[in-house]
Design a protein around this motif. Structure first.
Motif, short mmCIF file in Angstrom:
data_model
loop_
_atom_site.label_atom_id
_atom_site.label_comp_id
_atom_site.label_asym_id
_atom_site.label_seq_id
_atom_site.Cartn_x
_atom_site.Cartn_y
_atom_site.Cartn_z
N GLY A 82 1.29 8.14 -0.26
CA GLY A 82 0.97 6.80 0.20
C GLY A 82 0.43 6.80 1.62
O GLY A 82 0.94 7.51 2.48
N PHE A 83 -0.62 6.03 1.83
CA PHE A 83 -1.13 5.82 3.18
C PHE A 83 -1.89 4.50 3.20
O PHE A 83 -2.10 3.88 2.15
N SER A 84 -2.28 4.06 4.36
CA SER A 84 -2.92 2.75 4.48
C SER A 84 -4.42 2.86 4.20
O SER A 84 -5.00 3.95 4.29
N PRO A 85 -5.07 1.74 3.91
CA PRO A 85 -6.52 1.74 3.74
C PRO A 85 -7.27 1.71 5.06
O PRO A 85 -8.50 1.64 5.07
N CYS A 86 -6.56 1.79 6.18
CA CYS A 86 -7.20 1.75 7.49
C CYS A 86 -8.06 3.00 7.69
O CYS A 86 -7.76 4.07 7.15
N PRO A 87 -9.13 2.91 8.46
CA PRO A 87 -10.07 4.03 8.60
C PRO A 87 -9.43 5.32 9.10
O PRO A 87 -9.85 6.40 8.70
N ASN A 88 -8.42 5.23 9.96
CA ASN A 88 -7.82 6.47 10.45
C ASN A 88 -7.15 7.25 9.32
O ASN A 88 -7.22 8.48 9.25
N GLU A 141 3.64 -1.95 6.20
CA GLU A 141 4.97 -2.47 5.94
C GLU A 141 5.34 -2.31 4.46
O GLU A 141 6.51 -2.08 4.14
N THR A 142 4.35 -2.41 3.57
CA THR A 142 4.63 -2.13 2.16
C THR A 142 5.03 -0.67 1.98
O THR A 142 5.99 -0.36 1.25
N LEU A 143 4.34 0.23 2.64
CA LEU A 143 4.71 1.65 2.58
C LEU A 143 6.11 1.87 3.14
O LEU A 143 6.90 2.65 2.60
N ASN A 144 6.43 1.17 4.23
CA ASN A 144 7.77 1.29 4.79
C ASN A 144 8.83 0.90 3.77
O ASN A 144 9.84 1.60 3.60
N ARG A 145 8.62 -0.19 3.09
CA ARG A 145 9.62 -0.67 2.13
C ARG A 145 9.69 0.24 0.90
O ARG A 145 10.76 0.44 0.32
N MET A 146 8.56 0.81 0.51
CA MET A 146 8.58 1.77 -0.59
C MET A 146 9.37 3.02 -0.19
O MET A 146 10.11 3.58 -1.00
N ALA A 147 9.23 3.44 1.06
CA ALA A 147 9.98 4.60 1.52
C ALA A 147 11.48 4.31 1.55
O ALA A 147 12.30 5.19 1.25
N LEU A 148 11.86 3.09 1.89
CA LEU A 148 13.27 2.72 1.86
C LEU A 148 13.85 2.88 0.46
O LEU A 148 15.04 3.19 0.30
N PHE A 165 11.87 -14.11 15.43
CA PHE A 165 10.68 -13.43 14.91
C PHE A 165 10.27 -14.01 13.56
O PHE A 165 11.11 -14.42 12.76
N VAL A 166 8.98 -14.00 13.31
CA VAL A 166 8.44 -14.27 11.99
C VAL A 166 7.60 -13.05 11.61
O VAL A 166 6.84 -12.53 12.43
N TYR A 167 7.78 -12.58 10.38
CA TYR A 167 7.10 -11.36 9.93
C TYR A 167 5.92 -11.75 9.05
O TYR A 167 6.08 -12.43 8.03
N LEU A 168 4.73 -11.32 9.47
CA LEU A 168 3.50 -11.64 8.77
C LEU A 168 2.70 -10.37 8.53
O LEU A 168 2.82 -9.40 9.28
N PRO A 169 1.83 -10.35 7.48
CA PRO A 169 0.88 -9.25 7.36
C PRO A 169 0.06 -9.15 8.64
O PRO A 169 -0.30 -10.19 9.23
#
Length: 285
Positions: free
Chosen positions: A16-22, A49-56, A133-137
């Motif tokens: 799993g990784f993000s769709p970000c260019p890096n 954050e989705t990857l974080n929750r999947m790792a949990l 805090f409010v958590y947003l994408p």
């Protein structure tokens, strides 16, 4: 480059990784068989954050995670030395509609790009009195600040390059604060792999990701179609700036400086009660 026959029959690991260019820059060669570490990969591209929750939930064999989240999963995962985002001048930014003293944010609502992001951890370390805090994408935070839904927001990724388009102002650079406070580069995200894979597999993964980074640096044009396929809303200039900011020598390997920075961040988070103390080894030895 065609996939060799031995690669076609290699075991498959979920990655799993993000769709970000890096991230797509880093993993392109590994995913498409341009480097071979003895495995094929079933990639899953999700926001951090989705990857974080999947790792949990221990869903993926290997995953990019926030260093904040890493502190919660060390019983099941350890950190690979390659493929992560760690550096200087690349930390999260706190933005607001006007020039605001960070001290005046106490008692006001602040948007964060996920409960387990390193951005959230850094803000809590900077000012432990902030609690609303409010958590947003991450891509929704600038609009929420601009329309007054929140007093301020912590932005990451390509938002660093576009927040002024929303009429927003930088209140605080959390990366600069960390570097000034500690003298260390800021660890943002790293690659976690399941301990149950075993030392030999983990070492091959670590080396394979390092080789994928090297290949990307040596053949930047080959990764371009994969990068653009997952970042169509970004200009080429923003994609290149994103890669230039988050992919560096620490992506090849943490080294002693990077490892010290990670240990300090996790140590401070544990001392503040934000993550649990850990005893399991952090890295492969």
């Amino acid at each position: 480059m065609p996939v060799r026959q031995e690669q076609q029959s290699a075991p498959i690991l979920s990655l799993g990784f993000s769709p970000c260019p890096n991230d797509t820059f880093i993993f392109d060669a590994l995913i498409h068989g341009r480097v071979d570490c003895g495995f094929r990969f079933r990639e899953q591209l999700e926001d951090v954050e989705t990857l974080n929750r999947m790792a949990l939930e221990s869903v993926l064999d290997v995953s990019k995670v926030s260093y904040h989240l890493l502190g919660h999963i060390l019983k099941d995962y350890l950190l690979l030395r390659s493929g992560g985002a760690l550096g200087r001048g690349c930390g999260p930014l706190v933005v607001a509609r006007g020039q605001v003293d960070p001290a005046t944010l106490a008692g006001k609502r602040v948007a964060l790009p996920g409960r387990y992001t390193t951005a959230a951890l850094l803000l809590r370390l900077f000012n432990p009195t902030l609690t609303d805090f409010v958590y947003l994408p991450f891509h929704e935070i600038m609009a929420a600040v601009a329309d007054g839904s929140v007093a301020a927001g912590v932005i990451i990724h390509e938002s660093r390059f576009t927040y002024q388009e929303y009429g927003l102002h930088k209140v605080l650079d959390l990366g600069e604060w960390w570097e000034r406070e500690t003298g260390h580069p800021i660890p943002l995200g790293g690659i976690a792999a399941k301990r149950s894979l075993g030392r030999e597999v983990l070492l091959r993964l670590e080396q394979g990701i390092a080789e994928s980074v090297e290949y990307a640096f040596g053949h930047p044009g080959e990764a371009r179609p994969y990068i653009r396929a997952h970042s169509q809303e970004m200009s080429d200039e923003v994609c290149d700036a994103h890669i230039g900011l988050y992919v560096n020598d620490f992506s090849r390997g943490l080294g002693s400086e990077g490892e010290a920075a990670v240990r300090l961040l996790l140590g401070r988070a544990a001392a503040a009660g934000i993550i649990p103390p850990w005893q399991d080894p952090l890295l492969i030895f």
